[in-house]
Design a protein around this motif. Structure first.
Motif: not given
Ligand SMILES: [Zn+2]
Length: 312
Positions: A276, A278, A284-285, A287-289, A291-292
């Protein structure tokens, strides 16, 4: 040994570590070293003073002051950040740019006269020269260690900005009878310093399209990541190596830029064990947001379901 300058210690250790490299790699390193030695023992420098670092005649005063104060505030005072992660500031004195340009010209004249076959800076540029190959390695090391690393420590810590420990320094030339433009790419660096040395030109703008990890390097860009920059002689652009960019055609005149690709062996080693990114990859950032967001939505749905069950 312990009291020796850092540069000599590094040379000593490099010598020892060389023996432990795989055979092919060892050959490559040795060949490149012979190549460099052959140039340095034959080429007569024009401006000897360029080959050691003299801050007072190299940099403009505000830049020197900012680095000696060495705080985020002092850097921010001289730098603009016109797009996230792209920093621009005045760096070299005009006199220094002229000296360096004339040294590069002198080197190329020698290359032509001696019919010496030189290696170009990278796979993308047919014109230009590697400064490290004709004696400027120590000077550029000082430039990285004493001037670029303190700044990178503040603005690029997440990509090894505080542990930059090697560099690739070169000049690129654009314009008539030279390379015209440079396609969209990322640099083989953690942090890239790009300084325009001159001379007179039009065009040649840099365009930026967001920072990406290996996996996301070809993903699309978002409107807030689109940024164009026009070069000004003496002025520097500092950005992450993974910040995707390219150069538009230099439509008239002649443009020469100094590039310093700064690398961190620590960051490269750590990167192997991470998935990761992010903290610096825009995708990556995102995608992470995402997912959250999904996980919050799922939790809410679950809570509502339980509430429904308990009131039923
Ligand atoms: Zn990524």
């Amino acid at each position: 040994m312990l009291g020796m300058p850092r540069y000599d210690k590094v040379k000593f250790m490099t010598e020892i570590l060389l023996k432990y490299l795989p055979h092919g790699e060892r050959n490559r390193v040795q060949k490149h070293r012979d190549y460099r030695q052959k140039i340095i023992s034959n080429y007569q420098p024009l401006h000897r003073e360029l080959y050691s670092m003299h801050p007072a005649t190299t940099f403009v005063t505000p830049f020197l002051k900012a680095v000696s104060d060495n705080t985020e505030e002092s850097f921010r005072r001289i730098m603009s950040e016109p797009s996230p992660g792209v920093f621009t500031f005045e760096m070299f004195q005009p006199q220094f740019c002229e000296l360096l340009l004339s040294e590069v010209e002198n080197f190329e004249k020698w290359v032509n006269e001696a019919k010496f076959r030189i290696m170009r800076p990278n796979t993308m540029n047919k014109y230009g020269a590697v400064l490290d190959d004709f004696g400027l390695e120590t000077m550029l090391d000082k430039l990285m260690e004493n001037f670029i690393r303190p700044i990178s420590k503040v603005f690029f810590a997440e990509v090894g900005g505080s542990t930059l420990d090697s560099h690739h320094g070169f000049v690129v030339e654009y314009g008539e009878d030279r390379d015209a433009d440079l396609g969209f790419h990322v640099d083989d660096s953690e942090v890239t310093l790009n300084v325009c040395l001159g001379k007179q030109f039009s065009g040649g703008e840099l365009f930026f399209r967001g920072t990406r990890c290996d996996k996301h390097v070809n993903s699309g860009s978002h409107s807030e990541e689109i940024f164009d920059y026009s070069h000004v002689p003496g002025c520097a652009v500092l950005h992450r190596g993974r910040h995707r960019h390219g150069a538009r055609a230099t439509t008239s005149g002649h443009r020469i830029n100094l590039l310093l690709w700064c690398r961190s062996s620590v960051f490269r080693e750590m990167k192997k064990y991470q998935k990761d990114f992010s903290s610096w990859c825009g995708e990556c950032l995102r995608e992470k947001k995402e997912r959250q967001r999904m996980s919050i939505r799922a939790t809410k749905r679950e809570l509502l379901r339980r509430e429904g069950e308990s009131t039923a």
